[in-house]
Structures are given as C-alpha cells and as structure tokens.
Design an enzyme around this catalytic site. Structure first.
Site, PDB file in Angstrom:
ATOM      1  N   PHE A 199     -24.359  47.934  55.680  1.00  0.00           N
ATOM      2  CA  PHE A 199     -24.730  48.336  54.324  1.00  0.00           C
ATOM      3  C   PHE A 199     -26.242  48.464  54.209  1.00  0.00           C
ATOM      4  CE2 PHE A 199     -24.768  43.741  54.431  1.00  0.00           C
ATOM      5  CZ  PHE A 199     -25.891  43.385  53.698  1.00  0.00           C
ATOM      6  N   CYS A 200     -26.671  49.218  53.193  1.00  0.00           N
ATOM      7  CA  CYS A 200     -28.092  49.374  52.882  1.00  0.00           C
ATOM      8  C   CYS A 200     -28.211  49.645  51.385  1.00  0.00           C
ATOM      9  CB  CYS A 200     -28.718  50.490  53.713  1.00  0.00           C
ATOM     10  SG  CYS A 200     -27.915  52.100  53.507  1.00  0.00           S
ATOM     11  N   THR A 201     -29.386  49.995  50.922  1.00  0.00           N
ATOM     12  CA  THR A 201     -29.627  50.106  49.480  1.00  0.00           C
ATOM     13  C   THR A 201     -28.768  51.172  48.814  1.00  0.00           C
ATOM     14  OG1 THR A 201     -31.917  49.448  49.891  1.00  0.00           O
ATOM     15  CG2 THR A 201     -31.404  50.329  47.703  1.00  0.00           C
TER      16      THR A 201
END
Length: 331
Positions: free
Chosen positions: A176-178
């Site tokens: 996951f990331c922003t």
C-alpha cells in the site's frame, strides 16, 4: 465542511505527445483558480492539486475530454486553507520515479483490492504486508503489522526487495501507499522478480480512510501528505503534524519544544545534517517568509527549497544514510 477540495489523481496511459498538454493544462488550472502540481510523462499523469468544488470539477471535465485521460480516478480530501502556493505542470521522464527500466503497470500489475476487502486480506497470517512509502511517512502512521522497508526514497525500494524478500518464502504480499501510484510500479516490479501473489490497496490509504469506518479501521496514526497540511486524520481533515522546512520531516508539537527546533532552520531530525552556510540560507529564507506574511503576501520559500538547496539536502541525507549502513555493517 472545509471549503478547499484537495484532489489527488493519476493514470498510467501512453501519452506520446505529453509535452503538448503542458500549456493548455496549465491554463486550465490557472483559469479555475487551482494550485498544486501535476506531472506529465509519456507513461501518464500524476499529481495533487486544490481548489474550489467548481474549479476541481472543471479541471476533471477538461481532463475527461483529452485522449487517454478520460475516466481518471481521483481521491479527495479537504482543508480550510489552500495547501499549495503555486500552480505547476511539469514534464518528467516518469510520473513516479522508481528508476527501473521496463516497469510498465499498463502491462503487468498486482491484484487490486478494494478498501472494503482490505482488512480481510491483511488479517491473513500468510500475507506479508509491506508499506512502500518512505520512512518519514511511515513514522507518523501505517497499517497494523505492516513492514517498514525504511527507505528514504522510492528509488531504494527495488534494492530492499532484492535484499529482504524471496519469492520462494513470501508467497503472498500485500502493498500500500498514499494514493496507489507507487504500488502500481512496486507490484509490477515484484511480479517481474518472480513473486506470484502480489496485491495492492486500490486507491491507496486515502481511499481506505474515505470508505472504511473508524470503528473497523486497521489504520494506526495519521497519513502523511505532500502539501502544507503535512498529514490528514481518519476524517481526511488536517492532522496534528507540522513540518520542518529545513529537512521536510514531519514534526510534533512536542518536538517543536526541543532546543534544536528553530522554525525554518532546524529540528531534532536535522540538527546535525547541515553546514553553517546552509543554515544561514535557511535563516534568510525564514526571514523573507515572515516578512512576506507580515505584509499579507505569500512566499514560495515556505513551500519548497530552491533547486540548489534541495540538491544539497539530498546529498547530505544520502551521506547520512551511507554512514548508518557502514555502522550497521561494522556492528
């Protein structure tokens, strides 16, 4: 509700003539009172901008009319104040820089997982959960039990995978990331490296915070964002963190009470990382910022370092990273 709409968007799409889009896109943003930065490259578009509801809708409508840029999925959050100082459309080699040739999310990409299904996936004990963001982002918030690769930039992520992950051992990987864009490339890279089951959070942390109720959340802390808000909470409102304008690290109110904190000049994270010459430039920049504020004006120095200062900062941080690596090997 806050009056300023902050819109994060991206799309991987072939844009062979992306250079020709810069001027009309810049004009569209300016005509609609939108500030922020959008990146254009042959592989697509990426960025975060802010404006009124009407302005953001007008920009999205314009993009929807451009070949290849229709149906862009965006994530929205809100602020009481405009979180950007300027309006910029930049031409780049990549819309998110991993630095690995041949990685193409349009061709190979991980399995998208909707926010409503994310909790079930990462609760599986056989799943390795990896946060693809930089270390300073992870420090203020991440998902429960997530692995922090402790990278300073996204360019370091491929090296982390090669040194710490094994397709034969890590059968299921969730990332996951922003907003989702870094995972487009990180999952593509891992699939190219032989990992078989690679998942990523569709829409990123921002979409998860938007859709998953607080009482069900597995998110802990706040989410770092690349604008003047510094972080957002689970309601996607401005969080509790400030930012050191010398090193760009997020800082707490408690850290601002430290003897090492001088507004715009240093903080507990960077007190030993700059030369006297650099500090003098920071002091002068902060003086100009305060002078502009006293006149009711804006000063772009509060948003970014100059190109020269940024380059010097990156070199200083790289030297510090290499020093830590040497110390770790020695021990």
């Amino acid at each position: 509700m806050s009056k300023v709409v902050v819109c994060a968007l991206y799309k991987f799409v072939e844009l062979p003539h992306f250079e020709s889009l810069r001027e009309p896109l810049q004009k569209t943003l300016e005509d609609n009172g939108i500030r922020g930065t959008l990146l254009l490259a042959s592989e697509g578009i990426n960025g975060t901008v802010a404006g009124s509801r009407e302005g953001i809708d007008a920009m999205l409508a314009w993009l929807d009319q451009q070949p290849g840029l229709d149906k862009i999925v965006s994530k929205e959050s809100y602020d009481e104040d405009m979180p950007f100082y300027r309006t910029k459309v930049k031409l780049k080699k990549e819309i998110v820089t991993m630095g690995v040739e041949g990685i193409d999310p349009k061709r190979v990409v991980g399995t998208y997982v909707k926010p409503s299904e994310w909790n079930a996936l990462i609760s599986d004990p056989d799943v390795v959960l990896v946060d693809t963001r930089n270390d300073y982002e992870v420090q203020i918030g991440t998902f429960k039990n997530a692995v922090n690769p402790k990278t300073d930039t996204f360019r370091e992520f491929p090296a982390y995978v090669k040194e710490n992950m094994d397709p034969a051992k890590h059968k299921k990987v969730a990332m996951f990331c922003t907003g989702g864009i870094r995972c487009e490339k990180s999952t593509a890279y891992m699939l190219e490296q032989g990992f078989e089951e690679v998942y990523h959070l569709e829409g990123g942390i921002l979409k998860y915070l938007e859709e998953v109720p607080k009482e069900e959340t597995l998110w802990e802390g706040e989410c770092f964002v690349f604008d003047n808000r510094v972080s957002v909470n689970h309601d996607l409102q401005k969080g509790e963190y400030d930012q050191c304008h010398a090193c760009r690290m997020p800082i707490t109110e408690e850290e601002k009470q430290s003897e090492h904190y001088i507004q715009g000049v240093s903080c507990v994270h960077c007190v030993d990382k700059f030369t006297d010459e650099q500090r003098q430039r920071f002091i002068e920049r902060e003086r100009q910022v305060q002078l502009a504020r006293s006149r009711g004006e804006e000063h772009i120095g509060a948003e970014v370092l100059s190109a020269v200062e940024k380059h010097r900062l990156e070199k200083a941080l790289e030297k510090e990273r290499q020093r830590k690596v040497r110390e770790a090997k020695a021990n």
